[in-house]
Design a protein around this motif. Structure first.
Motif, short mmCIF file in Angstrom:
data_model
loop_
_atom_site.label_atom_id
_atom_site.label_comp_id
_atom_site.label_asym_id
_atom_site.label_seq_id
_atom_site.Cartn_x
_atom_site.Cartn_y
_atom_site.Cartn_z
N ARG A 182 0.85 -1.18 0.00
CA ARG A 182 0.00 0.00 0.00
C ARG A 182 0.89 1.24 0.00
NH1 ARG A 182 -5.18 -0.68 0.95
NH2 ARG A 182 -5.42 1.40 1.88
N SER A 183 1.64 1.37 -1.07
CA SER A 183 2.59 2.46 -1.18
C SER A 183 2.67 2.91 -2.62
CB SER A 183 3.98 2.01 -0.70
OG SER A 183 4.93 3.04 -0.87
N ALA A 184 2.80 4.20 -2.82
CA ALA A 184 3.03 4.72 -4.16
C ALA A 184 4.44 4.34 -4.61
CB ALA A 184 2.86 6.24 -4.18
N GLY A 185 4.61 4.15 -5.91
CA GLY A 185 5.94 3.85 -6.42
C GLY A 185 5.89 3.14 -7.75
N ILE A 186 7.06 2.85 -8.29
CA ILE A 186 7.20 2.10 -9.53
C ILE A 186 6.79 0.66 -9.27
CG2 ILE A 186 8.78 1.33 -11.32
CD1 ILE A 186 8.36 4.33 -11.33
N VAL A 187 5.91 0.12 -10.10
CA VAL A 187 5.46 -1.26 -9.95
C VAL A 187 6.20 -2.14 -10.95
CG1 VAL A 187 3.48 -2.82 -10.12
CG2 VAL A 187 3.22 -0.58 -9.06
N LEU A 188 6.92 -3.11 -10.42
CA LEU A 188 7.73 -4.04 -11.21
C LEU A 188 7.07 -5.41 -11.13
CD1 LEU A 188 11.06 -2.78 -9.65
CD2 LEU A 188 10.27 -2.26 -11.97
N PRO A 189 6.23 -5.76 -12.09
CA PRO A 189 5.50 -7.03 -11.99
C PRO A 189 6.34 -8.21 -12.46
CG PRO A 189 4.84 -5.87 -13.97
CD PRO A 189 5.82 -4.97 -13.26
N VAL A 190 5.95 -9.38 -11.98
CA VAL A 190 6.46 -10.64 -12.51
C VAL A 190 5.33 -11.27 -13.30
CG1 VAL A 190 7.42 -12.90 -11.97
CG2 VAL A 190 7.99 -10.93 -10.53
N VAL A 191 5.59 -11.61 -14.55
CA VAL A 191 4.56 -12.23 -15.39
C VAL A 191 4.97 -13.65 -15.72
CG1 VAL A 191 3.86 -10.00 -16.36
CG2 VAL A 191 5.58 -11.36 -17.53
N ASP A 192 3.98 -14.53 -15.88
CA ASP A 192 4.28 -15.91 -16.22
C ASP A 192 4.43 -16.08 -17.73
OD1 ASP A 192 1.71 -15.90 -17.23
OD2 ASP A 192 0.85 -17.12 -15.61
N GLU A 193 4.52 -17.33 -18.16
CA GLU A 193 4.76 -17.61 -19.58
C GLU A 193 3.61 -17.13 -20.47
OE1 GLU A 193 4.98 -19.66 -17.12
OE2 GLU A 193 7.11 -20.20 -17.00
N THR A 194 2.42 -17.00 -19.90
CA THR A 194 1.27 -16.55 -20.69
C THR A 194 1.13 -15.03 -20.70
OG1 THR A 194 -0.31 -16.60 -18.83
CG2 THR A 194 0.09 -18.67 -20.01
N GLY A 195 1.99 -14.33 -19.94
CA GLY A 195 1.90 -12.88 -19.85
C GLY A 195 1.03 -12.39 -18.72
N ARG A 196 0.53 -13.31 -17.88
CA ARG A 196 -0.33 -12.92 -16.75
C ARG A 196 0.53 -12.51 -15.56
NH1 ARG A 196 -2.95 -15.99 -12.33
NH2 ARG A 196 -1.59 -17.70 -12.97
N ALA A 197 0.17 -11.40 -14.92
CA ALA A 197 0.91 -10.92 -13.76
C ALA A 197 0.63 -11.83 -12.55
CB ALA A 197 0.51 -9.49 -13.44
N VAL A 198 1.71 -12.30 -11.91
CA VAL A 198 1.56 -13.24 -10.79
C VAL A 198 2.22 -12.73 -9.51
CG1 VAL A 198 1.36 -15.25 -12.30
CG2 VAL A 198 3.63 -14.51 -11.53
N PHE A 199 2.87 -11.57 -9.55
CA PHE A 199 3.57 -11.05 -8.37
C PHE A 199 3.93 -9.61 -8.66
CE2 PHE A 199 7.27 -10.45 -5.55
CZ PHE A 199 6.78 -10.99 -4.36
#
Length: 359
Positions: A182-199
């Motif tokens: 719960r903080s403002a900032g740059i969001v660095l997602p992890v995506v799986d092989e299908t391109g879906r964000a998982v983390f």
């Protein structure tokens, strides 16, 4: 060689007392104490130490760093704090507890059966959250964060879009699943092989930040995959460049390389090595920071990868920089080309060397 019963050894340790001894005393109240992170590569910023101790469902004391994601038992705490291997860490704990390994630690121990570990699936709302943040990064409101990424860090916009990098304006403006920072900032997602964000990982901005700059998703929202794979517009297979963190890995992607970033400081983890091995690269180039901690982490991970049959090369930045991103900016417009050429040379030298000489 002395053999220890792990459960008996851990049962002899008061983990909070050990943390006080190794980490210089706790902060906060007795009900909610916290400690500094024992991982050498974790920069200790802010006034709130990030490590807490808890008891698992089967009664084992464990610690976790809420900043970098490192965690483990008393054995792992000693390994990180003293730079020991597992064998020597267990020797130290046995000696500290006054245990004679041949008598006290090898006797049969009645263990409670551990319940099956439930697989935690990523919260389905993470995908929508990442999509909203990726859109928000390119709005007028987020012009400052976008300039930080493109101008200050030198990351091209097409690489940021390809990897769904975004900006979180804060919980007042954007909803998020429980467990997402719960903080403002740059969001660095992890995506799986299908391109879906998982983390997700959030990089907080500003010069007066208290606490860690990088905040990970809590486990209740998504399990930490420990490694994020980044996409490049260059589709050639090539070597896999593994970095400490997302910014350096995105820099490698901007240079046209296959890249991955380790989330947090658990750089020598078996699970990280397994994940890297599963990516199918013939050669792995370890582009860790150019300091002692980076060298030690690279050496440990290289050993784990070589045991899995991978050719491994070490790429250190030049003296003018500590990491890939600093290197790219120090060399100006030629920085990304210089990194790409150095990656190719490192992989080529490693491929030509006899297996016994690969390093």
């Amino acid at each position: 060689m002395t053999r220890y019963d792990r459960d008996a050894l851990l049962a002899s340790v008061d983990l909070p007392a050990l943390a006080d001894e190794l980490l210089g005393g706790h902060h906060g109240s007795e009900r909610s104490p916290t400690w500094p992170c024992p991982v050498p590569t974790h920069a200790q910023t802010g006034r709130t130490p990030p490590v807490s101790i808890f008891i698992t469902r089967w009664g084992e004391q464990r610690w976790r760093c809420h900043g970098c994601g490192a965690s483990g038992s008393a054995i792992d705490l000693v390994i990180h704090a003293h730079g020991l291997d597992v064998r020597r860490a267990m020797d130290l704990l046995a000696s500290r507890a006054g245990l004679r390994a041949d008598l006290d630690c090898t006797a049969p121990v009645r263990r409670r059966p551990r319940p099956p570990v439930e697989r935690v699936e990523p919260h389905p709302g993470i995908e929508d959250y990442v999509a909203a943040c990726a859109d928000f990064l390119w709005t007028r409101t987020a012009a400052g964060p976008a300039r930080y990424l493109t101008d200050t860090r030198g990351l091209p916009g097409h690489v940021l879009r390809l990897n769904r990098i975004g900006f979180d304006p804060g919980p007042r403006q954007l909803d998020r699943p429980d467990g997402v920072p719960r903080s403002a900032g740059i969001v660095l997602p992890v995506v799986d092989e299908t391109g879906r964000a998982v983390f997700t990982q959030t990089r907080r901005l500003g010069s007066r930040i208290t606490g860690p700059r990088y905040l990970n998703c809590a486990n209740r929202a998504a399990p930490n995959p420990r490694l994020a794979v980044y996409r490049s517009t260059d589709a050639s297979p090539g070597p896999l460049v593994v970095c400490e963190g997302a910014i350096d890995a995105l820099t490698a992607a901007a240079a046209g390389c296959r890249s991955a970033g380790i989330l947090g400081s658990t750089i020598a983890d078996e699970r990280v090595a397994d994940r890297i091995a599963s990516l199918g690269a013939d050669t792995v180039v370890l582009a860790f920071d150019g300091d002692g901690a980076g060298d030690r982490g690279a050496a440990r991970l290289a050993g784990l990868l070589k045991a899995r049959g991978h050719a491994v090369a070490r790429l250190r930045p030049p003296a003018c920089a500590n990491d890939l991103n600093e290197w790219s900016r120090a060399d100006g417009i030629d920085g990304l080309d210089a990194i790409a050429a150095s990656v190719r040379r490192s992989a080529h030298r490693n491929d030509r060397a006899p297996p016994a000489l690969r390093r």
